[in-house]
Write an enzyme that holds these catalytic residues in place. Structure first.
Site, PDB file in Angstrom:
ATOM      1  N   ALA A  63       0.825  -1.203   0.000  1.00  0.00           N
ATOM      2  CA  ALA A  63       0.000   0.000   0.000  1.00  0.00           C
ATOM      3  C   ALA A  63       0.862   1.257   0.000  1.00  0.00           C
ATOM      4  O   ALA A  63       1.996   1.250   0.486  1.00  0.00           O
ATOM      5  CB  ALA A  63      -0.921   0.004   1.219  1.00  0.00           C
ATOM      6  N   GLU A 107      -0.620  -9.577  -1.697  1.00  0.00           N
ATOM      7  CA  GLU A 107      -2.053  -9.868  -1.793  1.00  0.00           C
ATOM      8  C   GLU A 107      -2.534  -9.753  -3.244  1.00  0.00           C
ATOM      9  O   GLU A 107      -3.387 -10.526  -3.694  1.00  0.00           O
ATOM     10  CB  GLU A 107      -2.830  -8.923  -0.874  1.00  0.00           C
ATOM     11  CG  GLU A 107      -2.596  -9.232   0.609  1.00  0.00           C
ATOM     12  CD  GLU A 107      -3.294  -8.249   1.530  1.00  0.00           C
ATOM     13  OE1 GLU A 107      -4.158  -8.680   2.303  1.00  0.00           O
ATOM     14  OE2 GLU A 107      -2.950  -7.048   1.470  1.00  0.00           O
TER      15      GLU A 107
END
Length: 705
Positions: A63, A107
């Site tokens: 992120a 992910e």
């Protein structure tokens, strides 16, 4: 600036390349780009497979933490939506992983149907280090590929693991030596040619026949180890859902846990610490691209505890060191100490015999300044005396070539005075290592009035090379860390005067999260050292009273662990602090002499006074320009003084409490009978910010404008 996803076609394969340097952070613009490129490939009937990559150097570090807490973090498409779109693609998607693949990056790869990785790639889910858990399916997809136990270990540790270690598991379908993309394209062509069925991780079942007893053991272990940290416990519960609930229901629970953790003070503190360390590398007046001088050989002057620790630090990074002492006996003691340190690492399996000898061979002992002529940098690590340092710097100025950097390890003395001992003040800088220098992460880089931007760029680059977290400080007594420490210790001593015992104060602050309370730290460091500093300051500031209760101990010959008696008593050969009635008697006498009637002091008051004293002094340091930003002060305390990382640092903690609340408390304490009003009066900066309803970050932004 808009970041895009590169789109290229190789026959019937579309290659989607993440393009958000330097680490392909999955911010909103990149998420939009991935979704758009995916739609483009799916709409083209000639495309039969997709390869998703970050290029040959990195896949994605996860992120974009700069978006946390901003509107962009929740703008569509969010990362789980992008991953679901990839997972539900009607055409096979191959993740081609090079270099780092962490957090949301992993992910994202888990949402692909196949994964190939370069042989040097590393994979990890480090969210727990930010007080979070993987929030885009990591707790659900990873155990389906590597098993429950390994997934839990990987998520709880947050440590990256080599892609090669997953060979033979469904996580990695192929390892590729050499260039990644040719191998990834060949794998995609194989998928097409063999009509390999699309493999969605969500459709797998976690292989964990003894899941419940294992999870209960994990719960008990994590509860005991994580204390007040909520993230590890939530990680266990999210992974438990991977075996106990349907995929979509478990995914929803993971997301709920993620947002719960985002709002905890622990996660805010950890995220602040992460961002603060990144910000500390930016130095005002040192533009990006400032040329750094090459550092191939370093001279260390002084073979005592600090000098040997610095020499070890440099040798560990492969840098040649000349270690200078004034006498053969002291020099040999230093070399013997270095070897003992390496032999200890050898016994613990942290070093091989060959590596030990290689590092020892990098350290050349010498008794002559003339042997230092080839040094690119000299670091003085002698006693804290200006006269001693004058001799050292005059000699260094004589023998070192033009362009060599002269550094002092002083922890408090005036660097500009030290620079005046040379003919090249622009080349003089402070490099304040923390003891033990080869263990502690912090390096205070002290910028003198004449220190050049090139010198600062060089030592900041060196700090990264030797594994240190560097913070630039201006010149004042104690710089950032020790100046605040003096105020903190003074506040702790005030509590003794009020009626608290040393063990009460230490216990309250250790329960708050500090690695060690101030009185245990004092005993460890040696009470005589700070006693000498107070006497020096008293001599330099006539009429100012620097005396504290610790002076009574020193006058009684109690210097700490070094002689078995300080704030505590110590048994021979042991370091366990033992409460000593003799200290109680000394404190009772001290209170009588000061005319103070002791009272009960609670834990909350101890924490409030000590922490607010630190924040108040930090605000003064910030206002004076000694620190560039409030977060730099936090970095110093997180990495050099045992401040709990999940609290974010003293300045962040003050903002969590609320600056107006801190100011009110300081005013209340300053108004108490007998209080040192000068020390407790709120710093002008705190007063201004609290009155305006602004924070410390607002002050920084205002300063930039």
């Amino acid at each position: 600036m808009t970041f895009t996803v590169g789109y290229a076609v190789h026959g019937s394969i579309a290659v989607l390349t993440l393009d958000h340097p330097p680490v392909n952070g999955l911010g909103h613009s990149l998420r939009v780009g991935i979704a758009a490129a995916l739609d483009r490939a799916l709409a083209n009937p000639a495309i039969r497979a997709l390869v998703l990559t970050g290029g040959e150097r990195i896949f994605s570090a996860g992120a974009d933490v700069r978006e946390f807490g901003t509107a962009n973090s929740s703008r569509d498409p969010i990362l789980p939506s992008v991953i679901r779109a990839i997972e539900m693609s009607s055409k096979p998607v191959v993740a081609a992983i090079a270099g780092t693949c962490l957090g949301g990056g992993l992910e994202l790869a888990l949402g692909c149907h196949f994964r190939v990785a370069g042989s040097e790639a590393t994979l990890g889910l480090p969210e727990v280090k930010l007080g979070l858990l993987p929030g885009a399916g990591g707790t659900q997809r990873l155990p389906r590929l590597v098993g429950l136990e390994r997934a839990l270990d990987m998520i709880l540790s947050g440590a990256p693991q080599a892609a090669r270690s997953f060979e033979g598991t469904p996580l990695i379908d192929a390892l590729i030596d050499g260039e990644l993309m040719p191998g990834a394209l060949a794998f995609a062509e194989k998928v097409i040619a063999q009509a390999m069925p699309i493999s969605r991780v969500r459709d797998r079942v976690v292989d964990a026949p003894a899941a419940e007893p294992f999870l209960q053991f994990a719960r008990n272990t994590v509860r005991a180890a994580s204390k007040n940290m909520p993230a590890p416990q939530k990680c266990v519960e999210a992974l438990a859902a991977s075996v106990g609930k349907p995929f979509d229901e478990a995914l929803k629970l993971e997301r709920e846990f993620f947002f719960q953790l985002m709002n905890t003070p622990e996660s805010r503190g950890l995220r602040h610490a992460f961002a603060a360390e990144r910000a500390s590398t930016k130095v005002a007046g040192v533009p990006d691209g400032t040329a750094a001088r090459p550092i191939r050989q370093v001279a260390v002057i002084g073979a005592g505890t600090m000098g040997t620790g610095i020499a070890i630090t440099l040798a560990n990074a492969g840098i040649a060191v000349s270690l200078l002492e004034t006498g053969q006996e002291a020099l040999q003691r230093g070399i013997d100490s270095i070897r003992r340190t390496y032999e200890s690492a050898l016994k613990k399996g942290r070093l091989t015999p060959d590596a030990l000898e290689q590092r020892m061979n990098l350290i050349a002992p010498t008794l002559s300044y003339d042997a230092l002529v080839d040094a690119d940098l000299a670091i003085e690590a002698v006693s804290e005396s200006l006269e001693v340092k004058r001799v050292v710097f005059e000699q260094l100025d004589r023998v070192l070539r033009p362009g060599a950097i002269l550094a002092s390890n002083t922890s408090a003395l005036n660097l500009d005075t030290i620079a005046s001992f040379t003919s090249r003040p622009q080349d003089v800088v402070g490099l304040h290592f923390f003891s033990p220098a080869h263990v502690m992460r912090l390096l205070e880089v002290v910028r003198g009035a004449a220190t050049s931007a090139e010198v600062l760029a060089t030592v900041m680059q060196l700090a990264r090379r030797i594994g240190k977290v560097a913070v630039v400080a201006g010149v004042c007594d104690g710089f950032i860390g020790n100046r605040i420490l003096a105020r903190y210790v003074s506040a702790a001593n005030d509590l003794l005067l009020q009626g608290a015992s040393p063990q009460q104060v230490d216990r309250a602050l250790e329960e708050f999260g500090l690695a060690m309370g101030p009185f245990r730290v004092g005993d460890l460091a040696g009470l005589d050292i700070s006693w000498a500093v107070r006497k020096r300051r008293a001599a330099e500031n006539p009429g100012v009273d620097f005396s504290i209760a610790a002076d009574r101990l020193c006058e009684a010959g109690r210097f700490g662990q070094k002689n078995g008696a300080g704030w505590y008593r110590y048994e021979p050969g042991r370091r366990d602090p033992i409460a000593d009635p003799a200290v109680d008697a000394l404190l009772a006498e001290y209170r009588r002499d000061k005319g103070v009637t002791p009272r009960a002091v609670g834990k909350a008051e101890i924490v409030e006074r000590c922490l607010f004293a630190m924040a108040n002094e930090g605000a003064r340091i910030l206002d004076e320009g000694i620190a560039q930003r409030a977060s730099d002060i936090d970095v110093v305390y997180l990495n050099g003084y045992g401040f709990p990382r999940h609290r974010g640092g003293p300045m962040h903690y003050a903002e969590e409490v609320g600056l107006s609340e801190v100011v009110r408390a300081l005013r209340r304490i300053a108004a108490e009978p007998g209080a040192d009003a000068r020390a407790w009066t709120p710093a002008p900066l705190l007063d201004r910010l609290a009155a305006e309803g602004r924070g410390l970050k607002d002050h920084l932004e205002g300063a930039r404008k």
